[in-house]
Design an enzyme around this catalytic site. Structure first.
Site, PDB file in Angstrom:
ATOM      1  CE  LYS A 194      -7.299  -0.917   4.044  1.00 31.15           C
ATOM      2  NZ  LYS A 194      -8.538  -0.331   3.549  1.00 31.15           N
TER       3      LYS A 194
ATOM      4  CG  ASN B  10     -15.516   5.516  -5.060  1.00 28.61           C
ATOM      5  OD1 ASN B  10     -15.594   6.673  -4.679  1.00 28.61           O
ATOM      6  ND2 ASN B  10     -14.403   5.007  -5.583  1.00 28.61           N
TER       7      ASN B  10
ATOM      8  CG  PHE C 123      -7.378   9.489   3.979  1.00 27.65           C
ATOM      9  CD1 PHE C 123      -6.242  10.271   3.848  1.00 27.65           C
ATOM     10  CD2 PHE C 123      -8.451   9.977   4.720  1.00 27.65           C
ATOM     11  CE1 PHE C 123      -6.164  11.525   4.442  1.00 27.65           C
ATOM     12  CE2 PHE C 123      -8.388  11.228   5.319  1.00 27.65           C
ATOM     13  CZ  PHE C 123      -7.254  12.000   5.176  1.00 27.65           C
TER      14      PHE C 123
HETATM   15  N1  CTP Z   1      -5.165   3.397  -2.767  1.00 26.27           N
HETATM   16  C1  CTP Z   1      -4.361   3.540  -3.874  1.00 26.27           C
HETATM   17  N2  CTP Z   1      -4.569   2.794  -4.983  1.00 26.27           N
HETATM   18  C2  CTP Z   1      -5.559   1.884  -5.025  1.00 26.27           C
HETATM   19  C3  CTP Z   1      -6.387   1.711  -3.901  1.00 26.27           C
HETATM   20  C4  CTP Z   1      -6.164   2.489  -2.783  1.00 26.27           C
HETATM   21  O1  CTP Z   1      -3.446   4.371  -3.820  1.00 26.27           O
HETATM   22  N3  CTP Z   1      -5.745   1.166  -6.120  1.00 26.27           N
HETATM   23  C5  CTP Z   1      -4.890   4.207  -1.562  1.00 26.27           C
HETATM   24  C6  CTP Z   1      -6.011   5.146  -1.175  1.00 26.27           C
HETATM   25  O2  CTP Z   1      -5.852   6.424  -1.765  1.00 26.27           O
HETATM   26  C7  CTP Z   1      -5.860   5.205   0.325  1.00 26.27           C
HETATM   27  C8  CTP Z   1      -5.287   3.861   0.697  1.00 26.27           C
HETATM   28  O3  CTP Z   1      -4.730   3.343  -0.508  1.00 26.27           O
HETATM   29  O4  CTP Z   1      -4.945   6.175   0.750  1.00 26.27           O
HETATM   30  C9  CTP Z   1      -6.236   2.859   1.267  1.00 26.27           C
HETATM   31  O5  CTP Z   1      -7.345   2.710   0.412  1.00 26.27           O
HETATM   32  P1  CTP Z   1      -8.402   1.547   0.660  1.00 26.27           P
HETATM   33  O6  CTP Z   1      -9.310   1.454  -0.512  1.00 26.27           O
HETATM   34  O7  CTP Z   1      -9.007   1.694   2.007  1.00 26.27           O
HETATM   35  O8  CTP Z   1      -7.418   0.316   0.724  1.00 26.27           O
HETATM   36  P2  CTP Z   1      -7.264  -0.980  -0.092  1.00 26.27           P
HETATM   37  O9  CTP Z   1      -5.826  -1.343  -0.073  1.00 26.27           O
HETATM   38  O10 CTP Z   1      -7.924  -0.855  -1.419  1.00 26.27           O
HETATM   39  O11 CTP Z   1      -7.962  -2.021   0.842  1.00 26.27           O
HETATM   40  P3  CTP Z   1      -9.447  -2.626   0.843  1.00 26.27           P
HETATM   41  O12 CTP Z   1     -10.189  -2.012  -0.315  1.00 26.27           O
HETATM   42  O13 CTP Z   1      -9.229  -4.079   0.716  1.00 26.27           O
HETATM   43  O14 CTP Z   1      -9.981  -2.232   2.181  1.00 26.27           O
END
Ligand code: CTP
Length: 394
Positions: free
Chosen positions: A335, A206, A321
């Site tokens: 969230k 990403n 985050f």
């Molecule tokens: N995160 C994590 N492990 C993952 C995905 C996300 O630890 N596999 C953590 C990120 O580092 C961040 C938080 O979760 O602190 C939120 O990440 P985000 O991608 O916004 O959340 P998701 O739960 O993946 O939600 P979505 O993609 O559905 O918005």
């Protein structure tokens, strides 16, 4: 509140960069006092510094002071921090040898403030054995050296010896002035994207640049914390004084985090972890086919934040985050409930001036008790605000 900054200038052409730094520091509200050696005055006029800082510039040890005071002692005592830039080989030799034969060298001997030294000279002088020995003596005695850069030198040579630009001088001063309010705390920070391989030449990833996580690690370390940074692939320079662990895939990041988090008081997960990875890794490069490649199956990655939340002790602070686009507050509230970190920082990635690859950021901090809005600012300032919030929580 403005600080008293003492600038020492010795004889070198890089003095013009110090003039720019003096101007920037004055504009930020600091009180800048300049002391120049006689050789420095051959390169740049005292009037330049007087005009930029609004303060008289001292050169002569014995010129009568405005009111009775021992000049070198009063200047030495007044300084919250001292920077000598440029510092010549001769001046560094004098400091190393304990010689104080002009106003500036006397002040440096007398001051109890932290002293930063920015050497600037020809590459052969810089590499000279006696000079290097003098420099290491200063380091041993606790002087902070702002290392010279490599590149084109005013004397026509290429090599190490060029003083960093004004912006870097200002940054060094400010980072040494900050209060150590996170002293004794251990931080774990994740940053950057993860990279999920499909075959030996391709991966899914990403746009995360890692800047936000690196800024958090950098500022936490500057404020006295012991910081471990677990980073996915980025093009950034590792922050000074931070322990860096590099990883690529989400599963490697999870392994590193689970190994590291137990003794940390604060865990900040700023990494943009890929939620999915290609289900099958092809040992050999996938060849182009006649028609469209119909399908790449994906498999879900572990959620690192959730794993830490489930395993951590109550007193460890977990900061997540969230990157959202459209109806961000609504999604962020959801969230915060769903992933339940202690603090959630949210940014809007639908605009190019914030979040992800941008230099600046804006968003909200959710602490359970409040939703604090952070207006658009540099990622460094954004990081400071997040750390202030963590500090309050502690
Ligand atoms: N995160 C994590 N492990 C993952 C995905 C996300 O630890 N596999 C953590 C990120 O580092 C961040 C938080 O979760 O602190 C939120 O990440 P985000 O991608 O916004 O959340 P998701 O739960 O993946 O939600 P979505 O993609 O559905 O918005």
């Amino acid at each position: 509140m403005g600080k008293n900054i003492l600038l020492g200038i010795t004889g070198g052409i890089a003095a013009y960069k110090t003039a720019a730094a003096a101007s920037a520091l004055t504009k930020q509200g600091h009180n800048v006092f300049t002391v120049m050696t006689e050789s420095a005055c051959e390169f740049i006029s005292p009037l330049t510094f007087q005009s930029l800082t609004g303060n008289p510039v001292e050169v002569d040890m014995f010129s009568p002071p405005d009111r009775f005071e021992v000049k070198h002692i009063s200047l030495a005592d007044r300084a919250d921090i001292t920077l000598v830039a440029p510092a010549t080989g001769n001046f560094i030799g004098k400091l190393a040898g304990g010689i104080a034969d002009d106003l500036l060298s006397t002040i440096i001997m007398a001051t109890r403030s932290k002293v930063l030294i920015a050497p600037a000279m020809n590459v052969n002088m810089y590499e000279d054995v006696s000079f290097q020995r003098n420099l290491s003596i200063l380091k041993e005695r606790g002087y902070q050296i702002i290392e010279p850069e490599s590149g084109y030198l005013a004397c026509g040579y290429e090599g190490t010896g060029r003083m960093p630009e004004a912006e870097m001088l200002v940054k060094s001063i400010l980072s040494h002035l900050t209060i150590s309010d996170l002293d004794g705390l251990k931080f774990l920070v994740t940053a950057g994207p993860t990279r999920e391989p499909l075959d030996p030449v391709r991966f899914m990833s990403n746009y995360s640049s890692g800047r936000m996580g690196y800024a958090l690690a950098d500022r936490a370390a500057a404020r006295g914390a012991e910081v471990t940074l677990i980073s996915g692939p980025t093009a950034l320079k590792p922050p000074a004084g931070v322990r860096l662990i590099r990883v690529e895939q989400a599963r490697e990041m999870q392994e590193a985090v689970l190994e590291e988090f137990a003794d940390k008081q604060v865990i900040i997960m700023a990494a943009a972890v890929a939620d999915y990875r290609p289900a099958d890794y092809h040992e050999e490069k996938i060849k182009k086919q006649e028609n469209n490649l119909k399908q790449i199956s994906l498999k879900q990655n572990p959620d690192i934040l959730t794993a830490v939340r489930e395993a951590k002790a109550k007193e460890q602070i977990l900061v997540g985050f969230a990157a959202e686009s459209g109806r961000i507050l609504e999604k962020a509230r959801d969230k915060y409930q769903r992933k339940a970190p202690d603090i959630l920082v949210v940014n809007d990635i639908s605009r190019s001036d914030r979040g992800f690859a941008a230099e600046t950021n804006a968003g909200f901090i959710f602490t359970g008790e409040e939703e604090l809005e952070l207006t658009l600012r540099s990622k460094t300032k954004f990081a400071e605000a997040v750390l202030d919030e963590i500090k309050d929580w502690l």
